[in-house]
Motif scaffolding. Structure first.
Motif, PDB file in Angstrom:
ATOM      1  N   SER A  68       0.832  -1.203   0.000  1.00  0.00           N
ATOM      2  CA  SER A  68       0.000   0.000   0.000  1.00  0.00           C
ATOM      3  C   SER A  68       0.861   1.245   0.000  1.00  0.00           C
ATOM      4  O   SER A  68       1.960   1.268   0.550  1.00  0.00           O
ATOM      5  CB  SER A  68      -0.895  -0.009   1.254  1.00  0.00           C
ATOM      6  N   TRP A 111      -4.396   7.098  -2.591  1.00  0.00           N
ATOM      7  CA  TRP A 111      -3.815   5.904  -1.974  1.00  0.00           C
ATOM      8  C   TRP A 111      -4.253   4.674  -2.754  1.00  0.00           C
ATOM      9  O   TRP A 111      -5.244   4.702  -3.489  1.00  0.00           O
ATOM     10  CB  TRP A 111      -4.260   5.786  -0.512  1.00  0.00           C
ATOM     11  N   MET A 152      -4.259   0.129  -2.201  1.00  0.00           N
ATOM     12  CA  MET A 152      -3.921  -1.081  -1.448  1.00  0.00           C
ATOM     13  C   MET A 152      -4.006  -2.229  -2.428  1.00  0.00           C
ATOM     14  O   MET A 152      -4.987  -2.325  -3.178  1.00  0.00           O
ATOM     15  CB  MET A 152      -4.933  -1.329  -0.318  1.00  0.00           C
TER      16      MET A 152
END
Lengths: 387, 387, 387
Positions: B262, B286, B288
């Protein structure tokens, strides 16, 4: 014989593949030049910064003993461009025919690899007047004390203009070196003539095609002994050109760790004279440079290329250059500016592959230059790798 | 010694030439990425199709033991472009200095080869904020449990603007991996500051030259997790920029055939505040991602590059990724759009040279995106060859 | 096994690296074509001159026995362009799958390397109608007396238009050669269908987005059997195209030092019929060429590529070609011009690497050509190097 073993070796830091009988040799290589420059006291705001000055991939081949080929592609600025791309037939160990895209034989710096020129950049004189690489054929020969080359050239890589026969140039360089063992002495002359063909423009006036001839221009221009700042401070365009003629004198003298090198170039643009006020344009320039090997023994000479050899690995060299380029022709009322520059340099030949340069330059421009009279300084540095 | 024999070998599918003493090593190589994409449910009509995503020629060299060089030229889209082109001095086996054109040390994906990234394309977050390759110098070192790099960078390849000093950036990445044998744990921080220099425009008002300073813009934008359709659905331009600051947090955790990775990136553009309403712009994103090795054993780690190692030949890997990139800054009244996308993937590492990828992605865009709110799907596949 | 020794050899003038078991093979190479042309009796003023017609760098690889890859980059004209860039899986010694950027399997000249085509340039018929290299996949197989290839292709390298799904083409070539030992006989058929997708243009009329479909054009054009003068004397653009269909017949016959080769191509552009006057466009062309090996033995045949093999080093070949290309469709009221040309040639295969060509061509154009009826002559020469 159609299949032969090749021996793979590294020789002076470069890859070499060769058959034992020397009939076949291949090489692959590349280069990276990384430059940075800082400009001071600039009236014209100059762009300090850095650049990949040169990045290349190279293939070399010698086949069937006498045939040499070189394919050297440059990628600086993110575009591909042809550098040396030629085929050569070696008549004997002292002469060859060459055909392709290569440097016209004119003077010292113009014919020298950017890997070995003393300063980071050509003298502005050579940059302004150099014919550069063009597509052509040449005959080169050299002996114990002389070098001579004669070439016939078209334009650069392609004939880009459809409605015009390609310009051509004829260029020759003759060098005599009476001695180059202990002490080195070298004199040379170069000359080049280049046609400037008119363009035929066809127009349809409704009754049929008529064609008119339009003259073309010749342009000389030069950077301020630098490349990161890309503006040309001296720049001249001569209209109605019919041909150009250039003449160069060169000299090298060296003794032990001290070397002197100088070139003087005269250029004349023959202009179509429609009116009595039309005059041919003349420009000139010269440089003198001095080298001193602080470390690395004595300067050596290479008759085959007719210039000083690259100093040995480990050498440390101090340099000085005075350069003047005058694109003003008062007689023809054409003024492109005059540039005087003084450079100091230091080069460290780290090993066969790596080299570092540090250059200081003061540039002095007259009132006909890009932004008028000005005087500025710069510090430049290069990290160079080649194999 | 100026001449040495080189041994020629194929190692993991790549050509290697090396002297026995390891002082000289050379490699040549290349790569081809072939992609195809089909888009579904697209309100904006997307162009399904195929492309040569990447085609490269590579020369690598290690000379005189400590000097490494790499010349990697890309030819995708039919243009030449410089990829990794650098010279590196290896101080010891755990640290080096590097100079040239290379990836700034910021985060995981930004510093990873496109040969080994898990999905076919970067996460849109990394694509939007990545500093990419620039011309600069860096110092890298790593130990048993850490990696640290610090770099100073100019702009990309060339200083293209004449009347402006080049922007510069300072970038650093620090990674700590407390363990990475059986189980793998990795935490990292990256930061980068980049100046945005104003441009000096010189004008002649008839009485002499006057120069005015003009501010410049910063732009962030990102494709929709694909490349064949080239439009950027989220795109922001921040005017009057003075500098930008980015901050990244990264994490990797793996155990056996399961891996988690991540990154979170925050970006801030400092704006010249002429009026009280002028505010700095902030954006963030972001992702992940999860990997599972259906075949091919366990995930391994590489401390030298501070990331997961490429799975072994024969491996079959299942992948999932959630990604969100938000270019809307309500506070600064600048809205570039927000993109959420979910991807599923499968990668077959056929052998050391060949690799196949299949990716499915759902993209969800908000009302500030290129054509407003929309949600579409795509299937993409890649056939990859490298040596 | 991850590390294997490679043997380095020169084979027929080219570098070869191979493991003893044949599982890995690598090759690097390049080529240079240097052309010059002089035009005579030209009404349209043609630009005589010279050019680097082709300069290339090539990497080839065979890895893990069955995987072949080729990366061939061209640099003519100073731009990089992708030539053969593909990955190939060899199913057995007589068939393979291929994916990447390569020549569609259509006819003889279209699928032939420019290193071995008989004249300096394609026949104008093949130049006008050839599908060229595109991005796709193909299956090729051949036996003792046949060759068959089937391919599915997208567009060239990239899908450049965003708001349009990529065009696709399906192309096949079937060749039967009843005998090719002493005497050679070869018949072939090729066919290709290519879609011409409409473009979706989105416009916002203030109430929302509306999209309109716009048709596209198909263009056929051809140089006058030369390349230095780049103008296309016959040139047609067919609007409102929906698809195109091409059909080719080919024949080769040879006996001893005498060879005959011919191709005939028919092309049809299916046009959207909005009005009763809208008609499909049809064009056609053919060439016949004769070869005679003055030195160098007999012509040989290669079933794998389904064409005559390159003559042996030292061969001297005389050539003649008649060519007609007709882009006029009186029925559809679309007239692109008609070109007849007759060429004579002589080729000296100096050795495996070097080759010289001398071509004479007379070109005859009808009243629909670029500058109307005209008839001119040219002499062209090529110096070719490849390894």
């Amino acid at each position: 014989q159609d299949v032969n073993d090749l021996k793979l070796r590294v020789e002076k830091g470069s890859i070499q593949m060769a058959t034992d009988d020397g009939q076949f040799k291949f090489g692959i290589g590349g280069r990276i030049f990384m430059d940075a420059a800082a400009y001071f006291d600039d009236k014209t705001d100059l762009g300090s910064g850095s650049e990949i000055r040169d990045a290349r991939l190279l293939f070399k081949a010698t086949v069937w003993k006498n045939w040499d080929a070189k394919i050297n592609i440059g990628f600086d600025g993110g575009n591909a461009s042809l550098k040396d791309v030629f085929l050569q037939y070696n008549i004997n160990t002292n002469s060859f025919f060459r055909a392709g895209h290569f440097l016209e034989p004119f003077g010292i710096e113009q014919t020298e690899s950017s890997k070995t020129i003393k300063f980071m950049n050509f003298s502005s004189t050579v940059e302004a007047f150099r014919p550069g690489r063009n597509l052509g054929v040449s005959y080169d020969r050299w002996g114990k004390n002389y070098y001579w080359a004669l070439g016939l050239f078209g334009s650069d890589v392609n004939n880009t203009v459809s409605n015009q026969d390609e310009d051509f140039g004829i260029t020759s360089r003759l060098v005599v070196s009476p001695f180059h063992k202990e002490n080195i002495m070298h004199f040379g002359l170069s000359g080049t003539y280049r046609s400037v063909n008119s363009v035929t423009v066809e127009t349809n006036n409704g009754y049929g095609y008529s064609s008119t001839e339009t003259t073309r221009s010749v342009r000389y221009r030069s950077r301020a002994a630098t490349h990161i700042e890309g503006r040309r401070f001296i720049d001249v365009t001569v209209d109605n050109a019919e041909s150009q003629l250039k003449f160069g004198i060169e000299m090298i003298a060296a003794s032990g760790p001290v070397a002197f090198q100088s070139e003087l170039i005269n250029s004349k643009v023959n202009v179509k004279k429609d009116y009595s006020s039309d005059k041919d344009y003349k420009a000139k320039g010269w440089y003198m440079q001095f080298g001193f090997l602080l470390k690395g023994g004595n300067y050596k000479y290479n008759m085959k290329s007719a210039r000083l050899a690259k100093p040995e690995p480990g050498s440390l060299e101090l340099l000085a250059r005075v350069n003047e380029t005058d694109l003003n022709d008062e007689h023809a009322f054409i003024r492109g500016g005059k540039q005087k520059d003084i450079s100091l340099g230091c080069t460290w030949y780290v090993n066969h592959n790596v080299l570092m340069k540090l250059n200081f330059t003061n540039v002095d421009l007259d009132e006909n230059a890009l932004n008028g009279e000005e005087n500025f300084n710069m510090i430049q540095t290069r990290l160079q790798f080649s194999f």
